[in-house]
Scaffold this motif. Structure first.
Motif, PDB file in Angstrom:
ATOM      1  N   HIS A   9      67.862   9.994  56.466  1.00 38.51           N
ATOM      2  CA  HIS A   9      66.721   9.130  56.147  1.00 38.51           C
ATOM      3  C   HIS A   9      65.984   8.769  57.433  1.00 38.51           C
ATOM      4  O   HIS A   9      66.571   8.188  58.349  1.00 38.51           O
ATOM      5  N   ILE A  10      64.692   9.095  57.492  1.00 38.47           N
ATOM      6  CA  ILE A  10      63.867   8.807  58.665  1.00 38.47           C
ATOM      7  C   ILE A  10      63.290   7.401  58.526  1.00 38.47           C
ATOM      8  O   ILE A  10      62.716   7.060  57.487  1.00 38.47           O
ATOM      9  N   ILE A  20      66.930   8.551  62.709  1.00 36.22           N
ATOM     10  CA  ILE A  20      67.416   9.196  61.483  1.00 36.22           C
ATOM     11  C   ILE A  20      68.764   8.573  61.161  1.00 36.22           C
ATOM     12  O   ILE A  20      69.693   8.633  61.975  1.00 36.22           O
ATOM     13  N   ARG A  21      68.852   7.974  59.998  1.00 42.29           N
ATOM     14  CA  ARG A  21      70.110   7.397  59.525  1.00 42.29           C
ATOM     15  C   ARG A  21      70.801   8.476  58.688  1.00 42.29           C
ATOM     16  O   ARG A  21      70.248   8.940  57.685  1.00 42.29           O
ATOM     17  N   VAL A  22      71.994   8.891  59.105  1.00 42.02           N
ATOM     18  CA  VAL A  22      72.736   9.962  58.445  1.00 42.02           C
ATOM     19  C   VAL A  22      73.957   9.350  57.752  1.00 42.02           C
ATOM     20  O   VAL A  22      74.718   8.611  58.386  1.00 42.02           O
ATOM     21  N   ILE A  23      74.129   9.659  56.460  1.00 38.61           N
ATOM     22  CA  ILE A  23      75.248   9.102  55.701  1.00 38.61           C
ATOM     23  C   ILE A  23      75.942  10.200  54.901  1.00 38.61           C
ATOM     24  O   ILE A  23      75.302  10.953  54.168  1.00 38.61           O
ATOM     25  N   ASP A  24      77.252  10.272  55.051  1.00 39.89           N
ATOM     26  CA  ASP A  24      78.101  11.158  54.264  1.00 39.89           C
ATOM     27  C   ASP A  24      78.357  10.460  52.934  1.00 39.89           C
ATOM     28  O   ASP A  24      78.966   9.388  52.905  1.00 39.89           O
ATOM     29  N   TYR A  31      75.903   7.705  60.817  1.00 41.06           N
ATOM     30  CA  TYR A  31      75.423   7.803  62.188  1.00 41.06           C
ATOM     31  C   TYR A  31      73.990   7.303  62.214  1.00 41.06           C
ATOM     32  O   TYR A  31      73.244   7.501  61.263  1.00 41.06           O
ATOM     33  N   ILE A  32      73.603   6.685  63.319  1.00 36.10           N
ATOM     34  CA  ILE A  32      72.209   6.359  63.574  1.00 36.10           C
ATOM     35  C   ILE A  32      71.784   7.213  64.757  1.00 36.10           C
ATOM     36  O   ILE A  32      72.343   7.089  65.853  1.00 36.10           O
ATOM     37  N   CYS A  33      70.836   8.101  64.524  1.00 31.92           N
ATOM     38  CA  CYS A  33      70.431   9.100  65.509  1.00 31.92           C
ATOM     39  C   CYS A  33      69.045   8.771  66.049  1.00 31.92           C
ATOM     40  O   CYS A  33      68.084   8.721  65.284  1.00 31.92           O
ATOM     41  N   ASP A  34      68.959   8.575  67.355  1.00 30.78           N
ATOM     42  CA  ASP A  34      67.686   8.233  67.996  1.00 30.78           C
ATOM     43  C   ASP A  34      66.898   9.452  68.446  1.00 30.78           C
ATOM     44  O   ASP A  34      65.785   9.314  68.946  1.00 30.78           O
ATOM     45  N   ASN A  35      67.488  10.641  68.295  1.00 32.17           N
ATOM     46  CA  ASN A  35      66.793  11.870  68.674  1.00 32.17           C
ATOM     47  C   ASN A  35      67.417  13.049  67.933  1.00 32.17           C
ATOM     48  O   ASN A  35      68.437  12.892  67.247  1.00 32.17           O
ATOM     49  N   VAL A  36      66.815  14.199  68.080  1.00 36.57           N
ATOM     50  CA  VAL A  36      67.274  15.389  67.356  1.00 36.57           C
ATOM     51  C   VAL A  36      68.653  15.841  67.852  1.00 36.57           C
ATOM     52  O   VAL A  36      69.465  16.314  67.056  1.00 36.57           O
ATOM     53  N   ASN A  37      68.935  15.665  69.138  1.00 35.09           N
ATOM     54  CA  ASN A  37      70.261  16.045  69.644  1.00 35.09           C
ATOM     55  C   ASN A  37      71.364  15.213  68.993  1.00 35.09           C
ATOM     56  O   ASN A  37      72.427  15.743  68.642  1.00 35.09           O
ATOM     57  N   GLU A  38      71.124  13.914  68.842  1.00 34.16           N
ATOM     58  CA  GLU A  38      72.105  13.066  68.172  1.00 34.16           C
ATOM     59  C   GLU A  38      72.244  13.455  66.699  1.00 34.16           C
ATOM     60  O   GLU A  38      73.347  13.446  66.150  1.00 34.16           O
ATOM     61  N   PHE A  39      71.134  13.827  66.066  1.00 35.42           N
ATOM     62  CA  PHE A  39      71.186  14.286  64.678  1.00 35.42           C
ATOM     63  C   PHE A  39      72.017  15.568  64.584  1.00 35.42           C
ATOM     64  O   PHE A  39      72.859  15.700  63.697  1.00 35.42           O
ATOM     65  N   SER A  40      71.806  16.485  65.509  1.00 34.04           N
ATOM     66  CA  SER A  40      72.559  17.733  65.528  1.00 34.04           C
ATOM     67  C   SER A  40      74.057  17.455  65.665  1.00 34.04           C
ATOM     68  O   SER A  40      74.886  18.065  64.983  1.00 34.04           O
ATOM     69  N   PHE A  41      74.404  16.528  66.562  1.00 33.01           N
ATOM     70  CA  PHE A  41      75.805  16.144  66.754  1.00 33.01           C
ATOM     71  C   PHE A  41      76.394  15.607  65.449  1.00 33.01           C
ATOM     72  O   PHE A  41      77.481  16.002  65.037  1.00 33.01           O
ATOM     73  N   ALA A  42      75.666  14.701  64.784  1.00 25.18           N
ATOM     74  CA  ALA A  42      76.150  14.101  63.541  1.00 25.18           C
ATOM     75  C   ALA A  42      76.364  15.162  62.464  1.00 25.18           C
ATOM     76  O   ALA A  42      77.406  15.178  61.793  1.00 25.18           O
ATOM     77  N   ILE A  43      75.399  16.048  62.308  1.00 23.14           N
ATOM     78  CA  ILE A  43      75.511  17.092  61.284  1.00 23.14           C
ATOM     79  C   ILE A  43      76.653  18.057  61.611  1.00 23.14           C
ATOM     80  O   ILE A  43      77.388  18.494  60.727  1.00 23.14           O
ATOM     81  N   THR A  44      76.829  18.364  62.896  1.00 19.40           N
ATOM     82  CA  THR A  44      77.937  19.229  63.307  1.00 19.40           C
ATOM     83  C   THR A  44      79.274  18.588  62.952  1.00 19.40           C
ATOM     84  O   THR A  44      80.163  19.239  62.393  1.00 19.40           O
ATOM     85  N   SER A  59      64.954  12.056  53.269  1.00 15.99           N
ATOM     86  CA  SER A  59      64.049  11.047  52.729  1.00 15.99           C
ATOM     87  C   SER A  59      63.433  10.304  53.909  1.00 15.99           C
ATOM     88  O   SER A  59      63.853  10.488  55.059  1.00 15.99           O
ATOM     89  N   LYS A  60      62.428   9.487  53.630  1.00 12.74           N
ATOM     90  CA  LYS A  60      61.797   8.720  54.712  1.00 12.74           C
ATOM     91  C   LYS A  60      61.238   7.423  54.155  1.00 12.74           C
ATOM     92  O   LYS A  60      60.898   7.331  52.981  1.00 12.74           O
ATOM     93  N   ASP A  61      61.179   6.428  55.036  1.00  5.44           N
ATOM     94  CA  ASP A  61      60.541   5.171  54.672  1.00  5.44           C
ATOM     95  C   ASP A  61      59.052   5.406  54.469  1.00  5.44           C
ATOM     96  O   ASP A  61      58.466   6.286  55.111  1.00  5.44           O
TER      97      ASP A  61
END
Length: 89
Positions: A9-10, A20-24, A31-44, A59-61
Motif C-alpha cells: 500500500h502506497i 510502501i506499507r507491506v503486509i503478509d 514492513y514500512i519501506c521508505d524506498n524501492v530497495n527496502e521494498f525489494s528487501f521486504a518482498i525477498t 493499493s494506494k491512498d
C-alpha cells in the motif's frame, strides 16, 4: 500450493514523499519501506518465507499524487529490470 497474498500500500509520508506499507496476509508480518530497495528487501524476505509462492496486491491512498505514484512505479520497473538482467547472466 496456494500463493500467499502480500499487500503493498502506497502512502504519503510526513516529508512530502512516499512509503510502501507491506503486509503478509497470512500472519500480518509487516514492513514500512521508505524506498524501492527496502521494498525489494521486504518482498525477498516474504518470498523466502513462502517458497516464492506470493502475489503482491497493490493499493494506494487517495492523496497519493501522480508524481509520487510515478516515482514508485518507475523505481519498481527499474528494480525488475535489474533482477531480470541478473537472472539472464
Amino acid at each position: 500450493m496456494e500463493n500467499t497474498e502480500i499487500l503493498a500500500h502506497i502512502e504519503l509520508n510526513e516529508d512530502d514523499g512516499w512509503l510502501i506499507r507491506v503486509i503478509d496476509t497470512s500472519d500480518k508480518e509487516g514492513y514500512i519501506c521508505d524506498n524501492v530497495n527496502e521494498f525489494s528487501f521486504a518482498i525477498t524476505k516474504l518470498g523466502e518465507k513462502h517458497n516464492q509462492a506470493i502475489n503482491v496486491k497493490w493499493s494506494k491512498d487517495p492523496d497519493v499524487t501522480p508524481r509520487h505514484f510515478y516515482e514508485v512505479e518507475s523505481g519498481i520497473k527499474e528494480m525488475e529490470k535489474s533482477l531480470n538482467e541478473m537472472a539472464q547472466s
